[in-house]
Design a protein around this motif. Structure first.
Motif, PDB file in Angstrom:
ATOM      1  N   VAL A   8       0.883  -1.164   0.000  1.00 39.55           N
ATOM      2  CA  VAL A   8       0.000   0.000   0.000  1.00 39.55           C
ATOM      3  C   VAL A   8       0.921   1.215   0.000  1.00 39.55           C
ATOM      4  N   LEU A   9       0.835   1.991  -1.054  1.00 39.31           N
ATOM      5  CA  LEU A   9       1.738   3.129  -1.222  1.00 39.31           C
ATOM      6  C   LEU A   9       0.969   4.434  -1.224  1.00 39.31           C
ATOM      7  N   PRO A  10       1.561   5.487  -0.713  1.00 37.48           N
ATOM      8  CA  PRO A  10       0.909   6.799  -0.786  1.00 37.48           C
ATOM      9  C   PRO A  10       0.906   7.286  -2.232  1.00 37.48           C
ATOM     10  N   PRO A  11      -0.004   8.201  -2.572  1.00 35.67           N
ATOM     11  CA  PRO A  11      -0.049   8.745  -3.933  1.00 35.67           C
ATOM     12  C   PRO A  11       1.310   9.299  -4.350  1.00 35.67           C
ATOM     13  N   GLY A  12       1.717   8.981  -5.577  1.00 32.88           N
ATOM     14  CA  GLY A  12       2.984   9.480  -6.102  1.00 32.88           C
ATOM     15  C   GLY A  12       4.191   8.626  -5.754  1.00 32.88           C
ATOM     16  N   ALA A  13       4.018   7.604  -4.903  1.00 32.82           N
ATOM     17  CA  ALA A  13       5.139   6.751  -4.518  1.00 32.82           C
ATOM     18  C   ALA A  13       5.264   5.587  -5.497  1.00 32.82           C
ATOM     19  N   ALA A  14       6.440   5.014  -5.573  1.00 33.70           N
ATOM     20  CA  ALA A  14       6.681   3.869  -6.448  1.00 33.70           C
ATOM     21  C   ALA A  14       7.438   2.800  -5.663  1.00 33.70           C
ATOM     22  N   ALA A  15       7.342   1.562  -6.135  1.00 32.90           N
ATOM     23  CA  ALA A  15       8.058   0.459  -5.503  1.00 32.90           C
ATOM     24  C   ALA A  15       8.476  -0.523  -6.583  1.00 32.90           C
ATOM     25  N   GLU A  16       9.461  -1.331  -6.288  1.00 28.30           N
ATOM     26  CA  GLU A  16       9.848  -2.387  -7.205  1.00 28.30           C
ATOM     27  C   GLU A  16       9.867  -3.709  -6.446  1.00 28.30           C
ATOM     28  N   PRO A  17       9.703  -4.826  -7.167  1.00 28.99           N
ATOM     29  CA  PRO A  17       9.662  -6.120  -6.477  1.00 28.99           C
ATOM     30  C   PRO A  17      11.003  -6.478  -5.852  1.00 28.99           C
ATOM     31  N   LYS A  18      10.933  -7.272  -4.839  1.00 29.37           N
ATOM     32  CA  LYS A  18      12.130  -7.781  -4.180  1.00 29.37           C
ATOM     33  C   LYS A  18      12.550  -9.037  -4.937  1.00 29.37           C
TER      34      LYS A  18
END
Length: 68
Positions: A8-18
């Motif tokens: 669950v990410l805040p608006p504008g945030a990004a993530a990549e898989p581990k």
């Protein structure tokens, strides 16, 4: 197929898989219940149905710690 746990990410945030695996604890109870949790306590059971099914087939109570 393994389904990724989506953060669950805040608006504008990004993530990549581990990519190097997940450290997890697995508990299989004598009544057949299987629970897989990350080392931080995130429930991961539904993300690993093949591992959950294999653990459910084991006799008795089982506890495992490892990397998936």
């Amino acid at each position: 197929m393994v389904q990724a746990c989506r953060p669950v990410l805040p608006p504008g945030a990004a993530a990549e898989p581990k990519w190097d695996g997940y450290r997890a604890l697995l508990a299989k109870y004598a009544d057949g219940r299987v629970v897989i949790r990350s080392r931080r306590g995130t429930l991961m059971t539904r993300a690993f149905p093949e591992i959950t099914a294999a653990a459910a087939a084991l006799p008795g109570d089982v506890a495992m710690d490892g990397v998936m």
